[in-house]
Design a protein around this motif. Structure first.
Motif, PDB file in Angstrom:
ATOM      1  N   GLN A  69       0.842  -1.208   0.000  1.00 53.32           N
ATOM      2  CA  GLN A  69       0.000   0.000   0.000  1.00 53.32           C
ATOM      3  C   GLN A  69       0.872   1.253   0.000  1.00 53.32           C
ATOM      4  O   GLN A  69       0.573   2.225  -0.691  1.00 53.32           O
ATOM      5  CB  GLN A  69      -0.924   0.009   1.236  1.00 53.32           C
ATOM      6  CG  GLN A  69      -1.945  -1.095   1.267  1.00 53.32           C
ATOM      7  CD  GLN A  69      -2.913  -1.001   0.113  1.00 53.32           C
ATOM      8  OE1 GLN A  69      -3.540   0.028  -0.109  1.00 53.32           O
ATOM      9  NE2 GLN A  69      -3.010  -2.064  -0.653  1.00 53.32           N
TER      10      GLN A  69
ATOM     11  N   LYS B 163     -10.017 -10.223   3.089  1.00 56.06           N
ATOM     12  CA  LYS B 163     -10.936  -9.209   2.551  1.00 56.06           C
ATOM     13  C   LYS B 163     -10.246  -8.350   1.506  1.00 56.06           C
ATOM     14  O   LYS B 163     -10.891  -7.786   0.642  1.00 56.06           O
ATOM     15  CB  LYS B 163     -11.488  -8.324   3.676  1.00 56.06           C
ATOM     16  CG  LYS B 163     -12.527  -8.987   4.524  1.00 56.06           C
ATOM     17  CD  LYS B 163     -13.065  -8.015   5.564  1.00 56.06           C
ATOM     18  CE  LYS B 163     -14.206  -8.643   6.297  1.00 56.06           C
ATOM     19  NZ  LYS B 163     -15.286  -7.707   6.549  1.00 56.06           N
ATOM     20  N   ASN B 164      -8.948  -8.206   1.629  1.00 55.47           N
ATOM     21  CA  ASN B 164      -8.177  -7.396   0.698  1.00 55.47           C
ATOM     22  C   ASN B 164      -7.436  -8.251  -0.327  1.00 55.47           C
ATOM     23  O   ASN B 164      -6.502  -7.782  -0.965  1.00 55.47           O
ATOM     24  CB  ASN B 164      -7.227  -6.483   1.468  1.00 55.47           C
ATOM     25  CG  ASN B 164      -8.000  -5.398   2.198  1.00 55.47           C
ATOM     26  OD1 ASN B 164      -8.410  -4.427   1.592  1.00 55.47           O
ATOM     27  ND2 ASN B 164      -8.246  -5.592   3.484  1.00 55.47           N
TER      28      ASN B 164
ATOM     29  N   GLN C 262     -16.539   7.916   8.809  1.00 53.96           N
ATOM     30  CA  GLN C 262     -17.250   8.723   7.821  1.00 53.96           C
ATOM     31  C   GLN C 262     -17.619  10.090   8.389  1.00 53.96           C
ATOM     32  O   GLN C 262     -17.597  11.080   7.667  1.00 53.96           O
ATOM     33  CB  GLN C 262     -18.465   7.972   7.296  1.00 53.96           C
ATOM     34  CG  GLN C 262     -18.058   6.810   6.407  1.00 53.96           C
ATOM     35  CD  GLN C 262     -19.210   5.908   6.005  1.00 53.96           C
ATOM     36  OE1 GLN C 262     -20.218   5.806   6.688  1.00 53.96           O
ATOM     37  NE2 GLN C 262     -19.042   5.240   4.874  1.00 53.96           N
TER      38      GLN C 262
ATOM     39  N   ARG D 275     -16.991   2.311  11.088  1.00 54.75           N
ATOM     40  CA  ARG D 275     -17.399   2.911   9.813  1.00 54.75           C
ATOM     41  C   ARG D 275     -18.121   4.260   9.970  1.00 54.75           C
ATOM     42  O   ARG D 275     -17.688   5.255   9.387  1.00 54.75           O
ATOM     43  CB  ARG D 275     -18.233   1.926   8.998  1.00 54.75           C
ATOM     44  CG  ARG D 275     -18.559   2.429   7.590  1.00 54.75           C
ATOM     45  CD  ARG D 275     -19.208   1.352   6.738  1.00 54.75           C
ATOM     46  NE  ARG D 275     -18.452   0.118   6.710  1.00 54.75           N
ATOM     47  CZ  ARG D 275     -17.384  -0.118   5.942  1.00 54.75           C
ATOM     48  NH1 ARG D 275     -16.959   0.800   5.116  1.00 54.75           N
ATOM     49  NH2 ARG D 275     -16.757  -1.272   5.991  1.00 54.75           N
TER      50      ARG D 275
ATOM     51  N   GLU E 233     -16.092  -3.261  12.490  1.00 51.78           N
ATOM     52  CA  GLU E 233     -16.457  -2.505  11.285  1.00 51.78           C
ATOM     53  C   GLU E 233     -17.754  -1.725  11.491  1.00 51.78           C
ATOM     54  O   GLU E 233     -17.867  -0.585  11.037  1.00 51.78           O
ATOM     55  CB  GLU E 233     -16.567  -3.438  10.087  1.00 51.78           C
ATOM     56  CG  GLU E 233     -15.209  -3.945   9.619  1.00 51.78           C
ATOM     57  CD  GLU E 233     -15.286  -4.962   8.495  1.00 51.78           C
ATOM     58  OE1 GLU E 233     -16.301  -5.680   8.383  1.00 51.78           O
ATOM     59  OE2 GLU E 233     -14.302  -5.030   7.728  1.00 51.78           O
TER      60      GLU E 233
ATOM     61  N   HIS F 105      -9.574  -0.526   6.617  1.00 53.06           N
ATOM     62  CA  HIS F 105      -8.752  -1.737   6.718  1.00 53.06           C
ATOM     63  C   HIS F 105      -7.268  -1.394   6.818  1.00 53.06           C
ATOM     64  O   HIS F 105      -6.515  -2.081   7.509  1.00 53.06           O
ATOM     65  CB  HIS F 105      -8.999  -2.659   5.534  1.00 53.06           C
ATOM     66  CG  HIS F 105     -10.307  -3.364   5.623  1.00 53.06           C
ATOM     67  ND1 HIS F 105     -10.822  -4.087   4.583  1.00 53.06           N
ATOM     68  CD2 HIS F 105     -11.212  -3.467   6.629  1.00 53.06           C
ATOM     69  CE1 HIS F 105     -11.991  -4.593   4.943  1.00 53.06           C
ATOM     70  NE2 HIS F 105     -12.239  -4.229   6.177  1.00 53.06           N
TER      71      HIS F 105
ATOM     72  N   ASP G 234     -12.240   8.182   4.204  1.00 52.18           N
ATOM     73  CA  ASP G 234     -12.639   7.273   3.135  1.00 52.18           C
ATOM     74  C   ASP G 234     -12.808   5.878   3.729  1.00 52.18           C
ATOM     75  O   ASP G 234     -11.876   5.322   4.315  1.00 52.18           O
ATOM     76  CB  ASP G 234     -11.561   7.269   2.054  1.00 52.18           C
ATOM     77  CG  ASP G 234     -11.938   6.466   0.825  1.00 52.18           C
ATOM     78  OD1 ASP G 234     -12.854   5.611   0.911  1.00 52.18           O
ATOM     79  OD2 ASP G 234     -11.319   6.681  -0.217  1.00 52.18           O
ATOM     80  N   ALA G 235     -14.002   5.309   3.595  1.00 51.41           N
ATOM     81  CA  ALA G 235     -14.299   3.993   4.181  1.00 51.41           C
ATOM     82  C   ALA G 235     -13.326   2.927   3.709  1.00 51.41           C
ATOM     83  O   ALA G 235     -13.036   1.975   4.440  1.00 51.41           O
ATOM     84  CB  ALA G 235     -15.736   3.587   3.865  1.00 51.41           C
ATOM     85  N   SER G 236     -12.775   3.075   2.513  1.00 51.13           N
ATOM     86  CA  SER G 236     -11.841   2.069   2.010  1.00 51.13           C
ATOM     87  C   SER G 236     -10.525   2.062   2.790  1.00 51.13           C
ATOM     88  O   SER G 236      -9.751   1.111   2.700  1.00 51.13           O
ATOM     89  CB  SER G 236     -11.575   2.291   0.514  1.00 51.13           C
ATOM     90  OG  SER G 236     -10.900   3.519   0.315  1.00 51.13           O
ATOM     91  N   ASP G 237     -10.254   3.099   3.561  1.00 50.77           N
ATOM     92  CA  ASP G 237      -9.014   3.158   4.337  1.00 50.77           C
ATOM     93  C   ASP G 237      -9.140   2.529   5.726  1.00 50.77           C
ATOM     94  O   ASP G 237      -8.144   2.394   6.430  1.00 50.77           O
ATOM     95  CB  ASP G 237      -8.549   4.612   4.492  1.00 50.77           C
ATOM     96  CG  ASP G 237      -7.915   5.142   3.228  1.00 50.77           C
ATOM     97  OD1 ASP G 237      -7.444   4.337   2.399  1.00 50.77           O
ATOM     98  OD2 ASP G 237      -7.883   6.378   3.063  1.00 50.77           O
TER      99      ASP G 237
END
Length: 174
Positions: free
Chosen positions: A51, A168-169, A131, A127, A123, A141, A136-139
């Protein structure tokens, strides 16, 4: 709890590049980890470095309680009261307190915690908080992976959560 954590996240804000943050992490020594946990830690570390190499995002930091668990706070006649601030830090990884708050009951209360249930609870709690901070919700993890890396020796649940996170990733453990 979420409202308190949002307010706390506004204290001492800062940022650091993921690559620089990874350099300063203190990982548990190999000698304290089982071989399966060590392999999971190595895979998590590889995913985080990937990443950093591919997008190297800025990682948010802010004041953290350090031990924010359901048993370290209560509602009083005067509002929400949080105590036990000995582990507080001025610049810590964002969401650290939220991760600990949601996962501490699984680590310290349940005898045989279900990692999938713990991940789902984490989660669900994190979440909306993230927010509300325009994260960003994708961050989520990414932050969870960073938070877990230093805690592998504290509970067998943490390597299990890292395994779920990696799956999950779409990252395999060799």
């Amino acid at each position: 709890a979420g409202r308190f954590l949002k307010q706390l996240s506004e204290q001492s804000p800062g940022q650091i590049r993921l690559a620089d943050y990874l350099k300063q992490l203190t990982l548990p020594p190999d000698t304290v980890l089982r071989s399966t946990a060590q392999k999971t830690l190595q895979a998590l570390q590889a995913w985080l470095y990937q990443q950093a190499n591919s997008r190297n995002p800025l990682i948010r930091l802010h004041r953290c309680h350090g031990d924010f668990a359901p048993w370290n706070c209560s509602w009083t006649a005067h509002g929400f009261f949080v105590y036990d601030w000995e582990a507080s830090k001025g610049q810590e990884l964002a969401l650290s307190d939220a991760f600990y708050y949601s996962l501490a009951p699984f680590v310290h209360v349940r005898v045989h915690p279900n990692a999938a249930a713990a991940m789902a609870a984490c989660e669900r709690f994190v979440r909306p908080l993230w927010q509300s901070q325009q994260g960003d919700a994708s961050d989520i993890h990414l932050y969870l992976g960073l938070w877990l890396m230093t805690r592998f020796s504290e509970s067998s649940l943490y390597p299990a959560l890292a395994t779920i996170l990696l799956r999950k990733n779409l990252w395999s453990i060799a």
